[in-house]
Design a protein around this motif. Sequence first.
Motif, mmCIF file in Angstrom:
data_model
loop_
_atom_site.group_PDB
_atom_site.id
_atom_site.type_symbol
_atom_site.label_atom_id
_atom_site.label_comp_id
_atom_site.label_asym_id
_atom_site.label_seq_id
_atom_site.Cartn_x
_atom_site.Cartn_y
_atom_site.Cartn_z
ATOM 1 N N ALA A 28 0.836 -1.205 0.000
ATOM 2 C CA ALA A 28 0.000 0.000 0.000
ATOM 3 C C ALA A 28 0.867 1.249 0.000
ATOM 4 N N HIS A 29 0.414 2.244 -0.740
ATOM 5 C CA HIS A 29 1.103 3.536 -0.751
ATOM 6 C C HIS A 29 0.094 4.624 -1.069
ATOM 7 N N VAL A 30 0.499 5.866 -0.841
ATOM 8 C CA VAL A 30 -0.374 7.016 -1.064
ATOM 9 C C VAL A 30 0.005 7.707 -2.371
ATOM 10 N N CYS A 31 -1.020 7.996 -3.165
ATOM 11 C CA CYS A 31 -0.877 8.721 -4.427
ATOM 12 C C CYS A 31 -1.527 10.094 -4.290
ATOM 13 N N ASN A 32 -1.209 10.958 -5.231
ATOM 14 C CA ASN A 32 -1.858 12.275 -5.285
ATOM 15 C C ASN A 32 -3.096 12.219 -6.168
ATOM 16 N N ASP A 33 -3.854 13.302 -6.154
ATOM 17 C CA ASP A 33 -5.108 13.349 -6.916
ATOM 18 C C ASP A 33 -4.985 14.083 -8.249
ATOM 19 N N PRO A 52 1.669 -0.914 -11.671
ATOM 20 C CA PRO A 52 1.008 0.065 -10.790
ATOM 21 C C PRO A 52 0.918 1.460 -11.405
ATOM 22 N N GLU A 53 1.998 1.904 -12.049
ATOM 23 C CA GLU A 53 1.985 3.230 -12.673
ATOM 24 C C GLU A 53 1.006 3.283 -13.838
ATOM 25 N N ALA A 54 1.050 2.290 -14.705
ATOM 26 C CA ALA A 54 0.145 2.276 -15.864
ATOM 27 C C ALA A 54 -1.314 2.266 -15.413
ATOM 28 N N ALA A 55 -1.631 1.466 -14.406
ATOM 29 C CA ALA A 55 -3.004 1.396 -13.907
ATOM 30 C C ALA A 55 -3.422 2.724 -13.276
ATOM 31 N N TYR A 56 -2.532 3.338 -12.491
ATOM 32 C CA TYR A 56 -2.829 4.620 -11.849
ATOM 33 C C TYR A 56 -3.085 5.698 -12.893
ATOM 34 N N ARG A 57 -2.225 5.776 -13.897
ATOM 35 C CA ARG A 57 -2.382 6.805 -14.928
ATOM 36 C C ARG A 57 -3.696 6.621 -15.694
ATOM 37 N N ALA A 58 -4.036 5.381 -16.023
ATOM 38 C CA ALA A 58 -5.298 5.110 -16.723
ATOM 39 C C ALA A 58 -6.490 5.440 -15.829
ATOM 40 N N TRP A 59 -6.375 5.112 -14.549
ATOM 41 C CA TRP A 59 -7.436 5.405 -13.572
ATOM 42 C C TRP A 59 -7.667 6.908 -13.499
ATOM 43 N N HIS A 60 -6.558 7.677 -13.385
ATOM 44 C CA HIS A 60 -6.669 9.126 -13.321
ATOM 45 C C HIS A 60 -7.229 9.687 -14.622
ATOM 46 N N ARG A 69 -10.759 9.542 -6.882
ATOM 47 C CA ARG A 69 -10.967 10.731 -6.046
ATOM 48 C C ARG A 69 -10.195 10.525 -4.760
ATOM 49 N N LEU A 70 -10.081 11.569 -3.961
ATOM 50 C CA LEU A 70 -9.479 11.427 -2.641
ATOM 51 C C LEU A 70 -10.225 10.348 -1.871
ATOM 52 N N GLY A 71 -9.488 9.439 -1.248
ATOM 53 C CA GLY A 71 -10.083 8.373 -0.455
ATOM 54 C C GLY A 71 -10.304 7.075 -1.211
ATOM 55 N N ALA A 72 -10.125 7.090 -2.519
ATOM 56 C CA ALA A 72 -10.341 5.888 -3.333
ATOM 57 C C ALA A 72 -9.094 5.007 -3.343
ATOM 58 N N VAL A 73 -9.315 3.724 -3.649
ATOM 59 C CA VAL A 73 -8.226 2.742 -3.715
ATOM 60 C C VAL A 73 -8.356 1.958 -5.006
ATOM 61 N N GLU A 81 0.624 -13.727 -5.955
ATOM 62 C CA GLU A 81 0.144 -13.465 -4.592
ATOM 63 C C GLU A 81 0.464 -12.046 -4.124
ATOM 64 N N LEU A 82 0.594 -11.122 -5.085
ATOM 65 C CA LEU A 82 1.029 -9.767 -4.743
ATOM 66 C C LEU A 82 0.237 -8.715 -5.512
ATOM 67 N N TRP A 83 -0.277 -7.729 -4.771
ATOM 68 C CA TRP A 83 -1.016 -6.602 -5.331
ATOM 69 C C TRP A 83 -0.382 -5.314 -4.837
ATOM 70 N N VAL A 84 -0.620 -4.230 -5.551
ATOM 71 C CA VAL A 84 -0.267 -2.884 -5.111
ATOM 72 C C VAL A 84 -1.568 -2.111 -4.951
ATOM 73 N N ALA A 85 -1.711 -1.437 -3.816
ATOM 74 C CA ALA A 85 -2.877 -0.593 -3.567
ATOM 75 C C ALA A 85 -2.476 0.861 -3.774
ATOM 76 N N ASN A 86 -2.977 1.453 -4.864
ATOM 77 C CA ASN A 86 -2.812 2.881 -5.115
ATOM 78 C C ASN A 86 -3.924 3.585 -4.344
ATOM 79 N N MET A 87 -3.555 4.285 -3.263
ATOM 80 C CA MET A 87 -4.539 4.959 -2.404
ATOM 81 C C MET A 87 -4.420 6.471 -2.594
ATOM 82 N N VAL A 88 -5.495 7.105 -3.002
ATOM 83 C CA VAL A 88 -5.468 8.550 -3.239
ATOM 84 C C VAL A 88 -5.680 9.261 -1.902
ATOM 85 N N GLY A 89 -4.582 9.795 -1.363
ATOM 86 C CA GLY A 89 -4.631 10.430 -0.056
ATOM 87 C C GLY A 89 -3.844 11.723 0.021
ATOM 88 N N GLN A 90 -3.618 12.324 -1.130
ATOM 89 C CA GLN A 90 -2.796 13.524 -1.187
ATOM 90 C C GLN A 90 -3.409 14.498 -2.187
#
Length: 168
Positions: A28-33, A52-60, A69-73, A81-90
């Motif tokens: 888990a880590h915190v991303c910006n909005d 993780p980066e490609a998914a985050y950029r497409a999500w944004h 949005r802020l608060g989303a994951v 057996e491994l996931w990355v949680a992009n958490m919008v908290g910034q």
Amino acid sequence: MAEDSRARLIYAHGDATAPLGSGNRVIAHVCNDIGAWGRGFVMSLSRRGPEPEAAYRAWHQGRGQNDFRLGAVQLVRVAPELWVANMVGQRGIRRAGGNPPVRYEAIDEALGHLAEQARRLDASVHMPRIGCGLAGGEWARIEPLIRNQLCGRGVNVAVYDLAVGAAA
């Protein structure tokens, strides 16, 4: 909410992008909005793989049609057996009016969503000291959120501090 006696928060020296243990694990880590990815912990994630980066950029980019949005994951599978949680908290990436970009209420909400997903996967959660790097947050305010939202719901958490001299 009372803390589940089976769930615990541990501190470890090491790299949060290489989580300890076996079984299902979520990094888990915190991303910006604003869709920015390029400094801090995300650089270590990107060195491990592009997902993780490609998914985050497409999500944004699709934020008008999805839950970005802020608060989303966003949970991104990066290995069996491994996931990355992009958490919008910034909010943004710079201080505004003397305030750091961290948004504690958004991190709290995101951790609640993450707890649901981690329980569904029967996964432990692994992270650096989220929200305390470039986001400018205070660990004394974030640790209780982790204890309440994750440990309090039965999710084991490991927080990693890089060993002195290790690359971020």
